[in-house]
Design an enzyme around this catalytic site. Structure first.
Site, PDB file in Angstrom:
ATOM      1  N   ASP A  30       0.829  -1.210   0.000  1.00  0.00           N
ATOM      2  CA  ASP A  30       0.000   0.000   0.000  1.00  0.00           C
ATOM      3  C   ASP A  30       0.862   1.259   0.000  1.00  0.00           C
ATOM      4  O   ASP A  30       0.384   2.340  -0.329  1.00  0.00           O
ATOM      5  CB  ASP A  30      -0.878   0.045   1.251  1.00  0.00           C
ATOM      6  CG  ASP A  30      -1.725  -1.202   1.396  1.00  0.00           C
ATOM      7  OD1 ASP A  30      -2.229  -1.685   0.353  1.00  0.00           O
ATOM      8  OD2 ASP A  30      -1.858  -1.703   2.528  1.00  0.00           O
TER       9      ASP A  30
ATOM     10  N   ASP B 175      18.436   2.592  -4.946  1.00  0.00           N
ATOM     11  CA  ASP B 175      19.539   2.170  -5.820  1.00  0.00           C
ATOM     12  C   ASP B 175      20.761   1.709  -5.038  1.00  0.00           C
ATOM     13  O   ASP B 175      21.697   1.202  -5.633  1.00  0.00           O
ATOM     14  CB  ASP B 175      19.936   3.313  -6.762  1.00  0.00           C
ATOM     15  CG  ASP B 175      20.570   4.480  -6.014  1.00  0.00           C
ATOM     16  OD1 ASP B 175      19.938   4.974  -5.043  1.00  0.00           O
ATOM     17  OD2 ASP B 175      21.690   4.876  -6.366  1.00  0.00           O
TER      18      ASP B 175
END
Lengths: 311, 311
Positions: free
Chosen positions: B28, B260
């Site tokens: 969510d 990342d």
């Protein structure tokens, strides 16, 4: 380093006339740490001048060894003079001087990589000049400014207007004008292959009875960013001992290091395999440190002028 | 931290429509690292805006999580807007904000020790103000000057004209105007008992495709001088996750961290026991890092916009 210290408890020589005479007779050269031994801050310890006179009168070579990189040897001689201690420039060994010697005589730099990028004050610059080492940075006001968006771009691009391609060494000493730009430049020079040197790595500088950021605090951000330690030229680095020996050609077994800090001064003498180390209790280390610490001097005194008790 | 990462190899989802749908359905809330995920430097990755739109259209809560301490949430929203990414201040979590929350709501400071001595830029100041936390230092020009002999004496003496006795916290973030005086003051405040906080401890800051000194480089000298680590509020510190949860009241098992960097972003999500972690290959970590490193995401993509392949 414990294995290098005296395994026996150090000899306490204050008030022991015969012991003092015996100790002094063993050495021709005395290397002195200064602050905490000869004086504290701006306060000369009573008897310092007379003690140095006694040693000189008995034919001993006296050498003042300081990690202070902000002063040149000439500056330091003036400081000694100001405190009332007679000395010559030749008797002084500072980390700014040992760094210059290391760069000019020991590092083998390629022809086109001989420039030094300096983080530090005028003492380093004077000593580099005395060894004919070209340098940039240091006290140049062009580096005492805020970083600009343009700087980021130029540095990232390796622009020669901001990153001198002839820089082969970054020398980091105590710089009261340290800033973001200087730090960024030092980082990029080292990333591009420059040798990372530090005059010394003392994290703190004693002043006015308190501690302030020392030369090591200038290297700390670079060490973190690069995950790499500098070659440090001050005590207890043996690069400094090698420089002193190179200059005075003394017999290490006939030399004694005198200091107030077990983990720098006394370690410096022990790792340098000097014949003796002498602790004094007028500075950082305590009797407890000297008597039962990891790094123990051969002997210790309440204060340096207790050497006068040999007479 | 290896034991906290997925023991199985992460799932590669690029081009796997069913896999993407299944993955997205699990969550969510999506927490996004920004630089290296949504953009790089000033370059917005193609498809970023559409991907965020897809998530929002499917009822997902989007949160932008950044260690950047120089900007407030409002500044950061402007940055997102400038890059073309619609957002609200409420969706943004910066380390300057989490630091302010930590100080105002978690630290229990004595009545007379509520001031914060700031090393950092305006972002920190704005967030402290928004939490009604009194502070000194920061961008105040009075601190952007050389240290003087008088400063040493006053600091050593604990003079209240230079060391505010109400300071109970030192908060260190990225400061482009870092200098010797600021460093000395921070050291003395901490020595006198102030809590040592850091917005984040990233040693470097990416800019223009290269690395520059980061917030951690501001803490490095203090860590060395004090031999003490700060409490760090940025990723991967769980203090930041706790703040985010405190605000959004989300179910951690239904939240996914997208980043990342394996050792900051992915670790942040794993240590925070989030239901999912998603790596992207448009920043620091490589496929090799994600697939066989110590810290592995649950899934990874070539680039964030590959999520659009779920449609």
């Amino acid at each position: 380093m414990a294995q290098e210290s005296s395994q026996v408890a150090p000899r306490y020589l204050t008030g022991d006339k015969a012991g003092l005479q015996e100790f002094l007779a063993k050495f021709d050269v005395f290397l002195f740490d200064c602050d905490g031994v000869l004086w504290s801050g701006d306060h000369l310890f009573p008897g310092t001048v007379e003690t140095l006179e006694l040693l000189r009168n008995n034919g001993k070579q006296v050498v003042f060894v300081t990690n202070n990189s902000t002063k040149s040897r000439a500056d330091y001689r003036k400081k000694l003079e100001g405190l009332g201690i007679p000395s010559t420039v030749e008797e002084i060994f500072s980390s700014s001087y040992s760094s210059s010697i290391y760069i000019s005589r020991i590092l083998q730099l390629p022809e086109n990589k001989r420039k030094v990028y300096v983080i530090g004050e005028t003492g380093i610059e004077q000593e580099l000049r005395s060894e004919n080492v070209p340098f940039i940075g240091g006290t140049d006001p062009a580096y005492r400014r805020d970083v600009t968006p343009e700087d980021y771009k130029k540095i990232a691009a390796g622009d020669e207007s901001i990153l001198d391609p002839e820089v082969g060494v970054v020398l980091v000493g105590l710089d009261f004008h340290m800033n973001y730009l200087k730090m960024a430049l030092a980082y990029h020079y080292i990333k591009r292959g420059a040798v990372f040197l530090a005059t010394n790595i003392d994290s703190t500088l004693p002043s006015s009875g308190a501690l302030f950021p020392g030369a090591g605090s200038m290297s700390a951000p670079l060490i973190m960013m690069l995950n790499k330690e500098p070659i440090a030229l001050g005590k207890p680095s043996q690069a400094m001992m090698d420089s002193i020996e190179g200059k005075f050609k003394f017999d290490r077994s006939r030399a004694c290091m005198v200091g107030d800090r077990a983990n720098t001064d006394i370690r410096f003498g022990l790792e340098g395999k000097l014949g003796g180390t002498l602790g004094v209790l007028t500075g950082v280390s305590s009797k407890e440190d000297f008597v039962s610490g990891d790094v123990r001097p051969h002997a210790y005194l309440d204060k340096l002028s207790d050497l006068l008790g040999s007479e």
